[in-house]
Design a protein around this motif. Sequence first.
Motif, short mmCIF file in Angstrom:
data_model
loop_
_atom_site.label_atom_id
_atom_site.label_comp_id
_atom_site.label_asym_id
_atom_site.label_seq_id
_atom_site.Cartn_x
_atom_site.Cartn_y
_atom_site.Cartn_z
N VAL A 1 -82.21 9.59 73.82
CA VAL A 1 -81.74 10.62 72.89
C VAL A 1 -82.16 12.00 73.39
CG1 VAL A 1 -81.88 9.05 70.92
CG2 VAL A 1 -83.82 10.53 71.46
N ALA A 2 -81.73 13.02 72.64
CA ALA A 2 -82.07 14.40 72.94
C ALA A 2 -82.90 15.01 71.81
CB ALA A 2 -80.81 15.23 73.14
N ASP A 3 -83.80 15.90 72.18
CA ASP A 3 -84.48 16.76 71.23
C ASP A 3 -83.61 18.01 71.11
OD1 ASP A 3 -86.09 18.55 69.85
OD2 ASP A 3 -87.87 18.24 71.09
N SER A 4 -82.99 18.20 69.97
CA SER A 4 -81.99 19.25 69.84
C SER A 4 -82.57 20.65 69.64
CB SER A 4 -81.03 18.94 68.67
OG SER A 4 -81.65 19.19 67.43
N HIS A 5 -83.91 20.76 69.53
CA HIS A 5 -84.49 22.08 69.31
C HIS A 5 -85.98 22.04 69.59
CE1 HIS A 5 -84.12 26.02 67.00
NE2 HIS A 5 -85.44 25.91 67.18
N THR A 6 -86.38 22.66 70.69
CA THR A 6 -87.81 22.71 71.03
C THR A 6 -88.14 24.04 71.67
OG1 THR A 6 -89.63 21.40 71.96
CG2 THR A 6 -87.69 21.73 73.36
N THR B 1 -83.26 14.45 77.22
CA THR B 1 -82.65 15.78 77.21
C THR B 1 -83.34 16.62 76.14
OG1 THR B 1 -80.51 14.81 77.80
CG2 THR B 1 -80.48 17.05 76.92
N VAL B 2 -83.55 17.91 76.45
CA VAL B 2 -84.10 18.82 75.44
C VAL B 2 -83.28 20.10 75.43
CG1 VAL B 2 -86.43 17.89 75.74
CG2 VAL B 2 -85.78 19.98 76.94
N ILE B 3 -83.17 20.68 74.24
CA ILE B 3 -82.54 21.99 74.08
C ILE B 3 -83.67 23.00 73.90
CG2 ILE B 3 -80.89 23.37 72.79
CD1 ILE B 3 -79.64 20.88 74.05
N GLN B 4 -83.84 23.87 74.90
CA GLN B 4 -84.88 24.90 74.87
C GLN B 4 -84.30 26.14 74.20
OE1 GLN B 4 -88.04 25.32 75.36
NE2 GLN B 4 -88.07 27.54 75.26
N VAL B 5 -84.95 26.58 73.13
CA VAL B 5 -84.39 27.61 72.26
C VAL B 5 -85.08 28.95 72.47
CG1 VAL B 5 -84.04 28.26 69.84
CG2 VAL B 5 -83.70 25.88 70.58
N GLY B 6 -84.28 29.98 72.65
CA GLY B 6 -84.80 31.34 72.77
C GLY B 6 -84.89 32.03 71.42
N THR C 1 -87.67 18.40 67.32
CA THR C 1 -89.11 18.56 67.06
C THR C 1 -89.43 19.93 66.49
OG1 THR C 1 -89.46 19.31 69.34
CG2 THR C 1 -89.84 16.96 68.86
N ASP C 2 -88.75 20.98 66.95
CA ASP C 2 -89.17 22.36 66.71
C ASP C 2 -90.60 22.55 67.22
OD1 ASP C 2 -88.78 25.01 65.98
OD2 ASP C 2 -89.44 24.72 63.90
N ALA C 3 -90.96 21.74 68.22
CA ALA C 3 -92.32 21.79 68.77
C ALA C 3 -92.63 23.17 69.32
CB ALA C 3 -92.45 20.74 69.88
N PRO C 4 -93.88 23.60 69.11
CA PRO C 4 -95.05 22.82 68.70
C PRO C 4 -95.28 22.72 67.19
CG PRO C 4 -95.72 25.04 69.25
CD PRO C 4 -94.25 24.97 69.53
N PHE C 5 -94.28 23.08 66.40
CA PHE C 5 -94.40 23.04 64.95
C PHE C 5 -93.94 21.68 64.40
CE2 PHE C 5 -93.12 27.33 66.38
CZ PHE C 5 -94.29 28.01 66.12
N PRO D 1 -91.77 17.16 72.50
CA PRO D 1 -90.55 16.35 72.50
C PRO D 1 -90.79 14.84 72.53
CG PRO D 1 -90.23 18.26 73.89
CD PRO D 1 -91.67 18.27 73.49
N TYR D 2 -91.91 14.38 73.09
CA TYR D 2 -92.13 12.93 73.17
C TYR D 2 -92.34 12.29 71.80
CZ TYR D 2 -97.26 13.46 72.60
OH TYR D 2 -98.52 13.74 72.13
N LEU D 3 -92.49 13.09 70.75
CA LEU D 3 -92.68 12.53 69.41
C LEU D 3 -91.36 12.35 68.66
CD1 LEU D 3 -95.95 14.36 68.36
CD2 LEU D 3 -95.67 11.93 68.84
N ILE D 4 -90.25 12.66 69.29
CA ILE D 4 -88.94 12.43 68.67
C ILE D 4 -88.79 11.00 68.14
CG2 ILE D 4 -86.51 12.03 69.33
CD1 ILE D 4 -86.84 14.85 68.50
#
Length: 305
Positions: free
Chosen positions: A24-29, A52-57, A253-257, A270-273
């Motif tokens: 799966v993908a993390d859609s927001h990290t 896959t991860v989506i890195q958000v600016g 995840t919105d990691a690290p939150f 992301p590994y906690l998805i």
Amino acid sequence: MSPKDVKDAKDAPPPLPEPLRVPVADSHTHLDMQSATVAESLADAASVGVTTVIQVGCDLKGSRWAADTAAAYEAVHATVALHPNEAPRIVLGDPGGTSQPPGAGGGWSRQGARGPGGDAALDEALAEIDRLAALPQVKGVGETGLDYFRTGPEGKEAQERSFRAHIEIAKRHGKALVIHDREAHADVLRVLKEEGAPERTVFHCYSGDAAMARICAEQGYYMSFAGNVTFKNAGPLRDALDAAPLDLVLVETDAPFLTPAPYRGRPNAPYLIPVTLRAMAQVKGVDEDTMAEAVRDNTARAFDY
């Protein structure tokens, strides 16, 4: 166990969960806000089936970093934007101390621009977001939207002007729109209706109720759920997930939150998805693999990769 041992255990990263069978993908990290390197974060995520991860600016510096990181790593896609709390900082400066991390559903923790810079400064920043949005590794424009929790009435005009500009940028470049909506549901939906939402619109860290989920579903908006859906007091959020069609649901995840239970308060990554996804599967009444297949396909469709 000594008080120091208790504190060390609370601050330690949670253990790796059992791997998912369906990637799966993390859609927001926010990899740039996490302690591990990008390579370490991606390796840990891949080891449990998050490939896959989506890195958000969230500001100019972070958006440039997201685009550069996505260009360097095949497993990373980028989004670029001025966070809703960044726009009033640029226009008004930071008189209210609003540069504190927004925490739950915030995804923004850097010091913002100092000013005031006025509308011209905001236009200049938006022009840079426009330039970055054209890059092929940038799959979305966001997180943008409205946040009435951290920004007071004096910043609402700048937020809304920035939000409308991001919508236009997303539509012109054919990119997904990633929405940050905190205590501003009605106005976010109003602006989307007035401007005309992009074909692919994602409500990051969905925070509305079940009634709003049904409105989003009618409009074809994706709803991305984070670790707070696992919290004990999150019954209304689970009701919203239950109401959301499976083909419009993402996981993030919105990691690290927003670290999911039972690790709330410890660093998220992301590994906690898989922890959040398994809880979501229970709410939706489907098995883990069905949930994973849905969010895998939905995320790829939402971000066009």
